[in-house]
Design a protein around this motif. Structure first.
Motif, PDB file in Angstrom:
ATOM      1  N   PRO A  80      -2.120   0.515  -4.387  1.00 38.94           N
ATOM      2  CA  PRO A  80      -3.385   1.044  -3.883  1.00 38.94           C
ATOM      3  C   PRO A  80      -3.111   2.086  -2.791  1.00 38.94           C
ATOM      4  O   PRO A  80      -2.039   2.115  -2.200  1.00 38.94           O
ATOM      5  CB  PRO A  80      -4.092  -0.184  -3.310  1.00 38.94           C
ATOM      6  CG  PRO A  80      -3.005  -1.156  -3.004  1.00 38.94           C
ATOM      7  CD  PRO A  80      -1.900  -0.871  -3.980  1.00 38.94           C
ATOM      8  N   GLY A  81      -4.086   2.934  -2.548  1.00 37.11           N
ATOM      9  CA  GLY A  81      -3.959   3.938  -1.494  1.00 37.11           C
ATOM     10  C   GLY A  81      -3.282   5.200  -1.992  1.00 37.11           C
ATOM     11  O   GLY A  81      -3.819   6.289  -1.877  1.00 37.11           O
ATOM     12  N   MET A  82      -2.093   5.062  -2.547  1.00 35.10           N
ATOM     13  CA  MET A  82      -1.321   6.179  -3.103  1.00 35.10           C
ATOM     14  C   MET A  82      -0.333   5.534  -4.067  1.00 35.10           C
ATOM     15  O   MET A  82       0.399   4.634  -3.679  1.00 35.10           O
ATOM     16  CB  MET A  82      -0.586   6.909  -1.972  1.00 35.10           C
ATOM     17  CG  MET A  82       0.297   8.048  -2.413  1.00 35.10           C
ATOM     18  SD  MET A  82       1.275   8.770  -1.039  1.00 35.10           S
ATOM     19  CE  MET A  82       0.032   9.653  -0.135  1.00 35.10           C
TER      20      MET A  82
ATOM     21  N   ASP B  86       0.833  -1.201   0.000  1.00 34.53           N
ATOM     22  CA  ASP B  86       0.000   0.000   0.000  1.00 34.53           C
ATOM     23  C   ASP B  86       0.874   1.259   0.000  1.00 34.53           C
ATOM     24  O   ASP B  86       1.818   1.352   0.792  1.00 34.53           O
ATOM     25  CB  ASP B  86      -0.897  -0.018   1.246  1.00 34.53           C
ATOM     26  CG  ASP B  86      -1.787   1.190   1.340  1.00 34.53           C
ATOM     27  OD1 ASP B  86      -2.824   1.211   0.662  1.00 34.53           O
ATOM     28  OD2 ASP B  86      -1.428   2.135   2.073  1.00 34.53           O
TER      29      ASP B  86
ATOM     30  N   ALA C 232       0.248   4.510   0.869  1.00 38.52           N
ATOM     31  CA  ALA C 232       0.203   5.339   2.075  1.00 38.52           C
ATOM     32  C   ALA C 232       0.990   4.683   3.210  1.00 38.52           C
ATOM     33  O   ALA C 232       1.696   5.355   3.969  1.00 38.52           O
ATOM     34  CB  ALA C 232      -1.245   5.593   2.493  1.00 38.52           C
ATOM     35  N   GLU C 233       0.898   3.366   3.303  1.00 39.26           N
ATOM     36  CA  GLU C 233       1.662   2.631   4.315  1.00 39.26           C
ATOM     37  C   GLU C 233       3.150   2.713   4.025  1.00 39.26           C
ATOM     38  O   GLU C 233       3.967   2.827   4.938  1.00 39.26           O
ATOM     39  CB  GLU C 233       1.199   1.172   4.363  1.00 39.26           C
ATOM     40  CG  GLU C 233       1.968   0.302   5.318  1.00 39.26           C
ATOM     41  CD  GLU C 233       1.682   0.557   6.792  1.00 39.26           C
ATOM     42  OE1 GLU C 233       2.301  -0.113   7.624  1.00 39.26           O
ATOM     43  OE2 GLU C 233       0.849   1.428   7.111  1.00 39.26           O
TER      44      GLU C 233
END
Length: 87
Positions: free
Chosen positions: A61-63, A38, A40-41
């Motif tokens: 995913p996420g960013m 991910d 953002a993680e």
């Protein structure tokens, strides 16, 4: 004990991350300090674990990887290797 470079892996493919982590650690020169699928993680882990190198997928995913890279460059100079898979 030798001082090994810290590597963080961020790739959407969990199996690829596991294979890459094994190959990296097998060299004896690097240690994997985190792994995520991910974006953002990945950004959070870079801030938290301060890796010497980030291996970053462009599609997350996420960013996405490009946004992660841009965000890191605002405050940090962690070297980044960008990866992508032809789909």
């Amino acid at each position: 004990m030798q001082n090994m470079a810290k590597v963080l892996l961020a790739d959407a493919n969990e199996e690829f991350r596991a294979l890459l982590a094994g190959a990296i650690e097998k060299t004896g020169e690097f240690t994997v300090v985190g792994s995520t699928g991910d974006g953002a993680e990945a950004l959070r882990l870079v801030e938290e674990r301060k890796p010497d190198l980030l291996i970053l997928d462009t599609v997350l995913p996420g960013m996405d990887g490009w946004a992660v890279c841009a965000k890191i460059r605002e405050t940090d100079k962690t070297p980044i290797i960008m990866l992508t898979a032809k789909g």
